[in-house]
Design a protein around this motif. Structure first.
Motif: not given
Ligand SMILES: Cc1cc2nc3c(=O)[nH]c(=O)nc-3n(C[C@H](O)[C@H](O)[C@H](O)COP(=O)(O)O)c2cc1C
Length: 157
Positions: A149-154, A141-147, A22-30, A2-7
Motif C-alpha cells: 500500500s505504501i509502494k502504490e503511492l510511489i 518506530r517499532l518497525n520500518v516496513q514497506i508494504d 528504505a523506500l530508496q533501497n526497496d524501489m531502486g528502479n527509481h 525521478k523522486i525528490f525526497g525530504i523528511c
C-alpha cells in the motif's frame, strides 16, 4: 522516475528518515534524490526570489523542479507539521514546482492533523496533492516496513 525526497524529522534515529531510505533501497528502479532540510536557513521572504537567495535553496529548488514526484515522510508534532518542514516548503516552492505531484507518508502515532495541514499548505503552494496521495504510517518506530500500500503511492501521476 525521478523522486525528490525530504523528511520532516531531523532526529538522529528518525523512523521517518529510515522509511525514506528504505523506500530508496526497496524501489531502486527509481532515481532518488534525498535531501536534508536541516541544511536550509530560516525562511526569509526578502531573499525568496532575489540575488541573495541562498545557494542551498537553489539546489533544493532545482532538485524538486527536476523531479517527477516529491515524497515527504514526516512525523506530527503538537497536532501539526514540524516547523522545520514548513520552513523547507516555504523555501522550496517556486515556478518549477507548480503542479508537481507530492506523496506524503506521515509516520506518527496519530497524524491526521499534520496530514490535513500538509494537504492545505501544499495545495496553497500549488503542489498537486489530495487525501489519496497521503498515508498515516503507524508503528513506524517499532518497525520500518514497506508494504504494497505504501509502494502504490510511489507512482507517476
Ligand atoms: C514535541 C513532540 C510532539 C509530538 N506531537 C505528536 C502529535 O501531536 N501527534 C502524534 O501523532 N505524534 C506526536 N509526537 C510523536 C512523534 O510524531 C513520533 O515520536 C514520531 O515517531 C517521531 O518521528 P521520527 O522517528 O521520524 O523522529 C510528538 C513528538 C514530539 C517530540
Amino acid at each position: 522516475m525521478k523522486i525528490f525526497g525530504i523528511c520532516g524529522s531531523i532526529r538522529k534515529d528518525s523512523s521517518n528518515w529510515s522509511l525514506l531510505k528504505a523506500l530508496q533501497n526497496d524501489m531502486g528502479n527509481h532515481e532518488w534524490n534525498l535531501m536534508d532540510i536541516a541544511k536550509l536557513p530560516y525562511f526569509e521572504p526578502e531573499n525568496q526570489f532575489s540575488e541573495n537567495t541562498p545557494h542551498i535553496v537553489k539546489e533544493f529548488r532545482e532538485a524538486a523542479s527536476a523531479a517527477d514526484l516529491i515524497v515527504i515522510t514526516t512525523p506530527e508534532y503538537a497536532h501539526g507539521i514540524p516547523g522545520i518542514l514548513k520552513n523547507a516548503l516555504e523555501w522550496i516552492f517556486c515556478e518549477g514546482t507548480m503542479k508537481k505531484p507530492v506523496t506524503c507518508l506521515i509516520g506518527s502515532g496519530q497524524g491526521e492533523h499534520s496530514r490535513d495541514q500538509l494537504i492545505e499548505v501544499l495545495s496553497t503552494m500549488d503542489f498537486r496533492i489530495g487525501i489519496s496521495d497521503t498515508m498515516i504510517v503507524k508503528g513506524l518506530r517499532l518497525n520500518v516496513q514497506i508494504d504494497e500500500s505504501i509502494k502504490e503511492l510511489i507512482k507517476f501521476r
